[in-house]
Scaffold this active site. Sequence first.
Site, short mmCIF file in Angstrom:
data_model
loop_
_atom_site.label_atom_id
_atom_site.label_comp_id
_atom_site.label_asym_id
_atom_site.label_seq_id
_atom_site.Cartn_x
_atom_site.Cartn_y
_atom_site.Cartn_z
N HIS A 144 0.83 -1.22 -0.06
CA HIS A 144 -0.11 0.06 0.06
C HIS A 144 0.71 1.19 -0.08
O HIS A 144 0.75 2.17 -0.75
CB HIS A 144 -0.77 -0.05 1.26
CG HIS A 144 -1.67 1.26 1.54
ND1 HIS A 144 -3.09 1.48 1.07
CD2 HIS A 144 -1.19 2.49 2.22
CE1 HIS A 144 -3.47 2.69 1.51
NE2 HIS A 144 -2.37 3.17 1.84
N GLU A 145 1.91 1.18 0.93
CA GLU A 145 2.56 2.67 1.12
C GLU A 145 3.54 2.56 -0.25
O GLU A 145 3.93 3.71 -0.95
CB GLU A 145 3.56 2.32 2.26
CG GLU A 145 2.88 2.40 3.40
CD GLU A 145 1.89 3.45 3.69
OE1 GLU A 145 2.16 4.73 3.04
OE2 GLU A 145 0.93 3.61 4.29
N HIS A 148 1.57 4.39 -3.02
CA HIS A 148 1.58 5.86 -3.08
C HIS A 148 2.62 6.64 -3.61
O HIS A 148 2.69 7.74 -4.31
CB HIS A 148 1.52 6.31 -1.37
CG HIS A 148 0.27 6.18 -0.81
ND1 HIS A 148 -0.81 6.92 -1.15
CD2 HIS A 148 -0.05 5.48 0.43
CE1 HIS A 148 -1.90 6.62 -0.39
NE2 HIS A 148 -1.54 5.89 0.69
N GLU A 201 -5.97 7.00 -1.43
CA GLU A 201 -6.04 5.58 -0.65
C GLU A 201 -6.52 4.58 -1.13
O GLU A 201 -6.13 3.37 -1.07
CB GLU A 201 -6.50 6.07 0.74
CG GLU A 201 -6.29 6.96 1.81
CD GLU A 201 -4.91 6.50 2.19
OE1 GLU A 201 -4.73 5.32 2.57
OE2 GLU A 201 -3.84 7.20 2.14
#
Length: 271
Positions: A144-145, A148, A201
Amino acid sequence: MIPLFRLGGLTAALLLAGCQAVNTTSGGAVGVERKQYMFSMLSTQEVNQMYAQSYQQTLSEASSKGVLDKSSANAKRVDAIARRLIAQAPVFRPDAAQWDWQVNLIKSKDLNANCGPGGKIIVYSGLIEQLKLTDDELAAVMGHEIAHALREHGREAMSKAYGVQMANQVGAALGVGQGGLQMANMGVEYLMTLPNSRGNENEADLIGLELAARAGYNPNAAISLWEKMAQAGGGAPPEFLSTHPSSSTRMSNLQAAIPKVMPFYQQAGGR
Protein backbone atom coordinates in the site's frame (compact mmCIF):
# COMPACT_ATOMS: atom_id res chain seq x y z
CA MET A 1 -17.39 41.63 -4.39
CA ILE A 2 -16.28 39.05 -6.99
CA PRO A 3 -18.73 36.10 -7.00
CA LEU A 4 -17.19 32.88 -5.72
CA PHE A 5 -17.99 31.00 -8.91
CA ARG A 6 -15.95 33.56 -10.86
CA LEU A 7 -13.07 33.23 -8.41
CA GLY A 8 -13.23 29.45 -8.83
CA GLY A 9 -13.24 29.75 -12.62
CA LEU A 10 -10.25 32.09 -12.70
CA THR A 11 -8.33 29.90 -10.29
CA ALA A 12 -9.13 26.81 -12.36
CA ALA A 13 -7.92 28.54 -15.52
CA LEU A 14 -4.61 29.45 -13.89
CA LEU A 15 -4.27 25.98 -12.43
CA LEU A 16 -4.75 24.34 -15.81
CA ALA A 17 -2.18 26.67 -17.35
CA GLY A 18 0.48 25.41 -14.92
CA CYS A 19 -0.63 21.77 -14.75
CA GLN A 20 -0.15 18.76 -16.92
CA ALA A 21 -2.22 15.59 -16.97
CA VAL A 22 -0.04 12.56 -16.39
CA ASN A 23 -0.40 8.84 -15.94
CA THR A 24 2.22 7.94 -13.35
CA THR A 25 1.57 4.19 -13.52
CA SER A 26 -0.04 1.58 -15.68
CA GLY A 27 -3.47 0.47 -14.54
CA GLY A 28 -2.56 -3.12 -13.74
CA ALA A 29 -5.16 -5.85 -13.35
CA VAL A 30 -6.87 -3.74 -10.69
CA GLY A 31 -7.52 -0.98 -13.25
CA VAL A 32 -6.19 2.22 -11.64
CA GLU A 33 -6.44 4.56 -14.64
CA ARG A 34 -7.09 8.04 -13.20
CA LYS A 35 -5.24 10.93 -14.82
CA GLN A 36 -3.36 13.09 -12.31
CA TYR A 37 -2.78 16.81 -12.61
CA MET A 38 0.71 17.92 -11.61
CA PHE A 39 2.30 21.37 -11.65
CA SER A 40 4.87 21.26 -14.43
CA MET A 41 7.26 23.41 -12.36
CA LEU A 42 7.29 20.69 -9.67
CA SER A 43 9.19 17.80 -11.23
CA THR A 44 9.36 14.22 -10.03
CA GLN A 45 13.11 14.55 -9.53
CA GLU A 46 12.77 17.69 -7.39
CA VAL A 47 10.16 16.10 -5.14
CA ASN A 48 12.23 12.93 -4.79
CA GLN A 49 15.32 14.96 -3.84
CA MET A 50 13.39 17.01 -1.29
CA TYR A 51 12.00 13.90 0.34
CA ALA A 52 15.37 12.11 0.31
CA GLN A 53 16.82 14.90 2.45
CA SER A 54 13.94 14.67 4.92
CA TYR A 55 14.25 10.89 4.99
CA GLN A 56 17.95 11.02 5.81
CA GLN A 57 17.26 13.50 8.59
CA THR A 58 14.66 11.14 10.07
CA LEU A 59 17.13 8.24 9.94
CA SER A 60 19.87 10.37 11.49
CA GLU A 61 17.61 11.37 14.39
CA ALA A 62 16.51 7.78 14.90
CA SER A 63 20.12 6.60 14.88
CA SER A 64 21.15 9.22 17.44
CA LYS A 65 18.34 8.02 19.72
CA GLY A 66 19.34 4.40 19.27
CA VAL A 67 16.02 3.41 17.68
CA LEU A 68 17.16 2.71 14.11
CA ASP A 69 16.86 -1.07 13.93
CA LYS A 70 19.15 -2.73 11.42
CA SER A 71 19.63 -6.19 12.87
CA SER A 72 16.55 -7.57 14.63
CA ALA A 73 14.40 -10.38 13.24
CA ASN A 74 11.71 -7.84 12.37
CA ALA A 75 14.23 -5.64 10.54
CA LYS A 76 15.22 -8.64 8.44
CA ARG A 77 11.56 -9.46 7.78
CA VAL A 78 10.85 -5.90 6.65
CA ASP A 79 13.84 -5.88 4.34
CA ALA A 80 13.05 -9.27 2.79
CA ILE A 81 9.39 -8.40 2.17
CA ALA A 82 10.31 -5.00 0.76
CA ARG A 83 12.75 -6.54 -1.72
CA ARG A 84 10.08 -8.88 -3.08
CA LEU A 85 7.59 -6.03 -3.43
CA ILE A 86 10.13 -3.67 -5.02
CA ALA A 87 10.93 -6.31 -7.63
CA GLN A 88 7.31 -6.04 -8.81
CA ALA A 89 7.16 -2.23 -8.87
CA PRO A 90 8.29 -1.95 -12.53
CA VAL A 91 5.10 -3.78 -13.55
CA PHE A 92 3.30 -0.55 -12.75
CA ARG A 93 6.15 1.86 -13.38
CA PRO A 94 9.26 0.78 -15.35
CA ASP A 95 11.45 3.66 -14.13
CA ALA A 96 11.00 2.45 -10.54
CA ALA A 97 13.68 -0.13 -11.30
CA GLN A 98 16.21 2.73 -11.24
CA TRP A 99 14.96 4.35 -8.03
CA ASP A 100 17.28 4.55 -5.03
CA TRP A 101 15.09 2.33 -2.85
CA GLN A 102 15.83 2.33 0.87
CA VAL A 103 14.17 0.33 3.64
CA ASN A 104 14.43 0.95 7.38
CA LEU A 105 12.74 -0.11 10.60
CA ILE A 106 12.42 2.31 13.51
CA LYS A 107 11.66 1.17 17.05
CA SER A 108 8.51 3.03 18.04
CA LYS A 109 5.03 2.33 19.41
CA ASP A 110 3.53 4.10 16.38
CA LEU A 111 1.19 2.00 14.26
CA ASN A 112 2.62 3.39 11.08
CA ALA A 113 4.63 2.83 7.92
CA ASN A 114 5.27 4.95 4.86
CA CYS A 115 7.04 4.98 1.53
CA GLY A 116 7.95 8.48 0.44
CA PRO A 117 8.68 9.79 -3.05
CA GLY A 118 11.47 7.92 -4.81
CA GLY A 119 11.08 4.72 -2.79
CA LYS A 120 12.13 5.66 0.75
CA ILE A 121 10.45 3.19 3.12
CA ILE A 122 10.09 3.41 6.91
CA VAL A 123 8.23 0.87 9.03
CA TYR A 124 7.63 1.46 12.74
CA SER A 125 7.99 -1.58 14.98
CA GLY A 126 4.75 -0.89 16.85
CA LEU A 127 2.80 -1.71 13.72
CA ILE A 128 4.32 -5.18 13.56
CA GLU A 129 4.41 -5.95 17.27
CA GLN A 130 1.11 -4.51 18.49
CA LEU A 131 -0.95 -5.87 15.58
CA LYS A 132 1.05 -9.11 15.45
CA LEU A 133 1.30 -8.90 11.68
CA THR A 134 2.00 -11.96 9.57
CA ASP A 135 4.34 -11.63 6.59
CA ASP A 136 1.31 -11.49 4.29
CA GLU A 137 -0.25 -8.67 6.32
CA LEU A 138 3.03 -6.78 6.50
CA ALA A 139 3.31 -7.11 2.72
CA ALA A 140 -0.18 -5.62 2.40
CA VAL A 141 0.87 -2.57 4.44
CA MET A 142 4.12 -2.09 2.60
CA GLY A 143 2.55 -2.70 -0.79
CA HIS A 144 0.00 0.00 0.00
CA GLU A 145 2.73 2.47 0.95
CA ILE A 146 4.87 1.64 -2.08
CA ALA A 147 1.81 2.25 -4.27
CA HIS A 148 1.57 5.82 -2.91
CA ALA A 149 5.13 6.44 -4.10
CA LEU A 150 4.57 4.84 -7.50
CA ARG A 151 1.48 6.99 -8.05
CA GLU A 152 3.36 10.10 -6.84
CA HIS A 153 0.55 10.99 -4.47
CA GLY A 154 2.96 13.24 -2.54
CA ARG A 155 3.74 15.32 -5.62
CA GLU A 156 0.05 15.40 -6.46
CA ALA A 157 -0.77 16.72 -2.97
CA MET A 158 1.89 19.41 -3.33
CA SER A 159 0.38 20.44 -6.67
CA LYS A 160 -3.02 20.77 -4.98
CA ALA A 161 -1.47 22.86 -2.22
CA TYR A 162 -0.22 25.23 -4.90
CA GLY A 163 -3.79 25.41 -6.13
CA VAL A 164 -5.04 26.51 -2.71
CA GLN A 165 -2.27 29.11 -2.51
CA MET A 166 -3.16 30.37 -5.97
CA ALA A 167 -6.81 30.71 -4.95
CA ASN A 168 -5.70 32.98 -2.12
CA GLN A 169 -3.50 35.07 -4.38
CA VAL A 170 -6.16 35.42 -7.06
CA GLY A 171 -8.80 36.29 -4.49
CA ALA A 172 -6.61 38.93 -2.85
CA ALA A 173 -5.76 40.48 -6.23
CA LEU A 174 -9.44 40.66 -7.16
CA GLY A 175 -10.48 42.21 -3.87
CA VAL A 176 -12.40 39.26 -2.43
CA GLY A 177 -13.06 39.74 1.30
CA GLN A 178 -11.66 37.49 4.02
CA GLY A 179 -14.95 35.65 4.42
CA GLY A 180 -15.08 34.99 0.71
CA LEU A 181 -11.52 33.71 0.73
CA GLN A 182 -12.31 31.30 3.55
CA MET A 183 -15.34 29.99 1.66
CA ALA A 184 -13.26 29.63 -1.51
CA ASN A 185 -10.54 27.77 0.41
CA MET A 186 -13.14 25.45 1.92
CA GLY A 187 -14.51 24.78 -1.54
CA VAL A 188 -11.06 24.02 -2.93
CA GLU A 189 -10.33 21.71 0.00
CA TYR A 190 -13.57 19.73 -0.08
CA LEU A 191 -14.06 19.64 -3.84
CA MET A 192 -10.44 19.03 -4.72
CA THR A 193 -8.20 17.87 -1.89
CA LEU A 194 -10.29 15.59 0.33
CA PRO A 195 -12.13 13.55 -2.32
CA ASN A 196 -8.90 12.92 -4.20
CA SER A 197 -7.16 11.96 -0.98
CA ARG A 198 -9.79 9.28 -0.40
CA GLY A 199 -9.33 8.30 -4.02
CA ASN A 200 -5.58 8.10 -3.49
CA GLU A 201 -6.07 5.74 -0.57
CA ASN A 202 -8.24 3.49 -2.69
CA GLU A 203 -5.64 3.53 -5.47
CA ALA A 204 -2.92 2.58 -3.01
CA ASP A 205 -5.07 -0.23 -1.64
CA LEU A 206 -5.66 -1.69 -5.10
CA ILE A 207 -2.13 -1.35 -6.47
CA GLY A 208 -0.68 -2.53 -3.16
CA LEU A 209 -2.95 -5.58 -3.30
CA GLU A 210 -1.63 -6.48 -6.75
CA LEU A 211 2.00 -5.82 -5.81
CA ALA A 212 1.69 -8.16 -2.83
CA ALA A 213 -0.01 -10.86 -4.88
CA ARG A 214 2.63 -10.67 -7.62
CA ALA A 215 5.32 -10.92 -4.93
CA GLY A 216 3.76 -14.15 -3.65
CA TYR A 217 1.83 -12.83 -0.64
CA ASN A 218 -1.76 -13.86 -0.02
CA PRO A 219 -4.03 -10.95 -1.03
CA ASN A 220 -6.66 -12.07 1.49
CA ALA A 221 -4.28 -10.77 4.17
CA ALA A 222 -5.29 -7.23 3.19
CA ILE A 223 -8.70 -7.92 4.72
CA SER A 224 -7.36 -9.25 8.02
CA LEU A 225 -4.86 -6.36 8.11
CA TRP A 226 -7.52 -3.65 7.88
CA GLU A 227 -9.72 -5.55 10.35
CA LYS A 228 -6.83 -5.33 12.83
CA MET A 229 -6.31 -1.66 11.95
CA ALA A 230 -10.00 -0.91 12.53
CA GLN A 231 -9.95 -2.63 15.91
CA ALA A 232 -6.81 -0.74 16.93
CA GLY A 233 -8.20 2.59 15.71
CA GLY A 234 -11.54 2.39 17.48
CA GLY A 235 -14.19 4.78 16.20
CA ALA A 236 -13.51 6.46 12.84
CA PRO A 237 -14.64 9.91 11.66
CA PRO A 238 -17.47 10.22 9.12
CA GLU A 239 -16.22 9.06 5.73
CA PHE A 240 -17.21 12.28 3.93
CA LEU A 241 -14.90 14.35 6.14
CA SER A 242 -12.07 11.86 6.22
CA THR A 243 -9.10 11.52 3.89
CA HIS A 244 -9.29 7.76 4.37
CA PRO A 245 -12.12 5.45 3.34
CA SER A 246 -14.13 3.96 6.16
CA SER A 247 -13.02 0.49 7.16
CA SER A 248 -16.15 -1.10 5.70
CA THR A 249 -15.74 0.68 2.36
CA ARG A 250 -12.05 -0.15 2.21
CA MET A 251 -12.58 -3.84 2.90
CA SER A 252 -15.48 -4.03 0.45
CA ASN A 253 -13.31 -2.54 -2.32
CA LEU A 254 -10.45 -4.88 -1.50
CA GLN A 255 -12.73 -7.92 -1.41
CA ALA A 256 -14.04 -7.06 -4.88
CA ALA A 257 -10.49 -6.78 -6.25
CA ILE A 258 -9.03 -9.95 -4.74
CA PRO A 259 -10.30 -12.25 -7.55
CA LYS A 260 -8.47 -10.04 -10.07
CA VAL A 261 -5.10 -10.54 -8.40
CA MET A 262 -5.43 -14.08 -7.03
CA PRO A 263 -4.01 -15.61 -10.26
CA PHE A 264 -0.77 -13.66 -9.71
CA TYR A 265 -0.49 -15.06 -6.18
CA GLN A 266 -1.07 -18.57 -7.47
CA GLN A 267 1.49 -18.11 -10.26
CA ALA A 268 4.00 -16.96 -7.65
CA GLY A 269 3.55 -20.25 -5.81
CA GLY A 270 0.82 -19.32 -3.35
CA ARG A 271 -2.17 -21.49 -2.57
